[in-house]
Design a protein around this motif. Structure first.
Motif, short mmCIF file in Angstrom:
data_model
loop_
_atom_site.label_atom_id
_atom_site.label_comp_id
_atom_site.label_asym_id
_atom_site.label_seq_id
_atom_site.Cartn_x
_atom_site.Cartn_y
_atom_site.Cartn_z
N ASN A 41 -8.52 -26.28 -10.96
CA ASN A 41 -8.87 -25.77 -12.30
C ASN A 41 -9.51 -24.38 -12.21
O ASN A 41 -9.78 -23.88 -11.10
N ASP A 42 -9.72 -23.78 -13.36
CA ASP A 42 -10.23 -22.40 -13.39
C ASP A 42 -11.57 -22.28 -12.68
O ASP A 42 -11.83 -21.30 -11.99
N GLY A 48 -15.03 -20.44 -6.05
CA GLY A 48 -14.66 -20.24 -4.64
C GLY A 48 -14.13 -18.86 -4.33
O GLY A 48 -14.13 -18.43 -3.17
N GLY A 49 -13.64 -18.18 -5.36
CA GLY A 49 -13.12 -16.83 -5.14
C GLY A 49 -11.68 -16.78 -4.63
O GLY A 49 -11.13 -15.70 -4.47
N TYR A 50 -11.08 -17.93 -4.37
CA TYR A 50 -9.67 -17.93 -3.95
C TYR A 50 -8.81 -17.95 -5.21
O TYR A 50 -9.13 -18.65 -6.17
N SER A 51 -7.71 -17.18 -5.17
CA SER A 51 -6.84 -17.18 -6.35
C SER A 51 -6.09 -18.51 -6.40
O SER A 51 -6.02 -19.23 -5.40
N SER A 96 -15.49 -14.84 -0.12
CA SER A 96 -16.22 -13.65 0.33
C SER A 96 -17.29 -13.99 1.37
O SER A 96 -18.12 -13.15 1.71
N GLY A 97 -17.30 -15.22 1.86
CA GLY A 97 -18.24 -15.57 2.94
C GLY A 97 -19.52 -16.22 2.44
O GLY A 97 -20.39 -16.54 3.24
#
Ligand SMILES: Cc1cc2nc3c(=O)[nH]c(=O)nc-3n(C[C@H](O)[C@H](O)[C@H](O)COP(=O)(O)O)c2cc1C
Length: 403
Positions: A41-42, A48-51, A96-97
Motif C-alpha cells: 500500500n501507499d 520505506g522509501g522503496y518505489s 535511504s539507510g
C-alpha cells in the motif's frame, strides 16, 4: 504523500535515522507463498522509501535490518508454514539507510500471506527490544544458526513468562490493541464477552487443577490401605479388596480429568485456543478494517481495498467459527463432570465399606479412621469442584452461543 502519513526523520542520510509514522497508519503488503511481494500500500512506499516498482516481486528481505535476530524470522516462517498467524515486532531498513519499527501481524490469504504493520506503542515493545538485543549478541558471539536462534528466543520468552511464541504474540496483540482505541462499537460487546470467556475458562482451569491436587493427595491411600490389610488378619482381606477397587476407580477418574486438561488436546486447552484465536482474528480484522477505512473513498475500488475487505471478511468468519466451537466444547464438559460424579458415588460405596471395616476393628488403632477422613475430604471437595466446573461450562456454552 498520503495525507494521513506523518513521517518525521531527524536527518535524511544517517543510518541512525528513525522514520516514525503516525499511529493511525498501517503498512500493508501481501505476498505469494514464498514471501515475494505482490501488493504494497501507499504507506509502505512512503515509510520505506522503496518505489512500488521496487517492492513488487521483491522478497521482503530487501528491507531486512541487520539488527533483527534471525530467530524471529525462523519462528515466523515455522508458524506460518504450520498454518498459524504470527504477531511480531520487526525493525525494518528504509531505502535511504534509516529504520522503522513495526508491530506486524502476518496472516494467511488464499494464495500467500498478508502483513499488516502498525506503529508499536505498548510496553511489551520495550521489553522485546531488549530481548532482541541480547539474542543478537548471542547469535553473533556463538554463531547460532537461525534454528538455534529461534530456540534461544523461545527460551527467553519462556523465561519472561510466555508459554510459547504464540502466547507471546497473542499478548503483544492484546497490548497493542488496548493501547489504541479501535474497537468498532458494534463489536465492543463481543470483545467484552470474549474477555469474560477467558476468565471463566481460567477459573475452570483452576478447578481442574484443584481436582488434580486432590488426586495427588490421596494417591498414597490405597497403598496405606494395603499395608493396613497386610497387618490385619481376617478384616485385612476385605480391606485389600477395597484398596484394589479404590485404586482402579481413582485411576479411571484421573484419566477422565486428564481428558479435560490434557495440554495437547484437553477440552480446556481447546476452549482456550478457540477463544484466543477468535479474539485474535477479530482484532486483526479490526486493524485491517482501520486500514481499509483509511484508504478513503478514492481507493474503494482499488486492488488493495478489495484485498483487505475480502481478507477481513474471511478473518471475521474464522473468528465466528472458532467461537461456535467453544460452545460445542463447553457442551461436552458437563458430560465428563457427570461421569466423574458417578464414579465419586462409586468411591463412596468403597469408602462405606472401609467404614464398616473400621467399625469392626474399633478396638485396634489401625489408622483406618484417618484414611477414611482423608478420603471423605477428597470426595466432598472433588464433588464440589465438579459441580462448579459443570456450572462454568454451561456459562461458556451460553456466552459462546450468544457471540
Ligand atoms: C507477509 C510477510 C511479510 C514479511 N515482512 C517482513 C518485513 O517487513 N521485514 C523483514 O525483514 N522480513 C519480513 N518478512 C520475512 C522475510 O520473508 C524474511 O524471512 C526475512 O526478511 C529474513 O530473511 P531471511 O529469512 O532470508 O534471513 C515477511 C514475510 C512475510 C511472509
Amino acid at each position: 504523500m498520503n495525507a494521513m502519513t506523518k513521517i518525521s526523520s531527524a536527518s535524511a542520510d544517517t543510518k541512525a535515522t528513525e522514520v516514525r509514522f503516525a499511529k493511525e497508519n498501517i503498512i500493508i503488503s501481501a505476498t505469494d507463498p514464498r514471501g515475494v511481494i505482490q501488493f504494497a500500500n501507499d504507506t509502505f512506499v512512503e515509510v520505506g522509501g522503496y518505489s512500488l516498482d521496487e517492492l513488487l516481486n521483491a522478497p521482503h528481505k530487501i528491507m531486512r535490518h541487520p539488527e533483527m535476530p534471525k530467530g524471529v524470522f525462523y519462528l515466523m516462517w515455522e508458524h506460518l508454514k504450520a498454518g498459524k498467524p504470527v504477531c511480531a515486532y520487526v525493525k525494518n531498513k528504509t531505502k535511504s539507510g534509516g529504520y522503522y519499527w513495526v508491530f506486524a501481524v502476518v496472516t494467511h490469504t488464499e494464495n500467500g500471506y498478508l502483513s499488516a504493520r502498525i506503529r508499536p506503542s505498548s510496553e511489551l515493545f520495550e521489553a522485546t527490544k531488549e530481548i532482541y538485543a541480547t539474542l543478537l549478541e548471542e547469535e553473533k558471539g556463538a554463531g547460532l544458526t537461525p534454528e538455534q536462534s529461534g530456540a534461544r528466543l523461545l527460551e527467553m520468552l519462556q523465561e519472561a513468562g510466555y508459554s510459547s511464541f504464540e502466547d507471546y504474540g497473542t499478548k503483544a496483540l492484546n497490548n497493542e490493541f488496548k493501547s489504541r482505541d479501535i474497537i468498532a462499537p458494534e463489536l465492543a460487546n463481543s470483545f467484552l464477552l470474549m474477555d469474560e470467556l477467558v476468565d471463566i475458562i481460567s477459573d475452570m482451569q483452576n478447578l481442574v487443577n484443584s481436582i488434580e491436587q486432590g488426586f495427588e493427595r490421596v494417591r498414597g491411600e490405597p497403598v496405606n490401605l494395603r499395608i493396613l490389610a497386610g497387618r490385619l488378619e481376617g478384616a485385612g482381606a476385605a480391606l485389600g479388596t477395597i484398596s484394589q477397587n479404590y485404586d482402579a476407580m481413582a485411576k479411571e477418574m484421573h484419566g477422565l480429568v486428564g481428558r479435560l486438561h490434557d495440554p495437547e488436546n484437553g477440552s480446556l486447552v481447546q476452549m482456550f485456543d478457540a477463544v484466543s484465536q477468535g479474539r485474535w482474528a477479530m482484532q486483526i480484522a479490526q486493524i485491517l478494517n482501520e486500514a481499509h477505512a483509511q484508504g478513503g473513498p478514492d481507493t474503494a475500488e482499488d486492488e488493495g481495498a478489495a484485498l483487505l475487505k475480502e481478507h477481513n471478511e474471511r478473518l471475521q468468519q474464522s473468528s465466528r467459527s472458532r467461537l461456535i466451537e467453544i460452545s460445542s466444547i463447553g457442551k461436552s464438559i458437563p458430560d465428563i463432570c457427570r461421569s466423574l460424579r458417578r464414579r465419586i458415588n462409586g468411591l463412596d460405596v468403597v469408602k462405606l465399606l472401609c467404614k464398616v471395616e473400621s467399625g469392626r476393628m474399633r478396638d485396634v488403632d489401625s489408622g483406618l479412621d484417618g484414611i477414611i477422613a482423608r478420603l471423605e475430604n477428597f470426595h466432598d471437595n472433588t464433588d464440589r469442584h465438579l459441580a462448579d466446573l459443570s456450572a462454568k461450562a454451561s456459562q461458556v456454552t451460553q456466552k459462546g452461543s450468544s457471540l
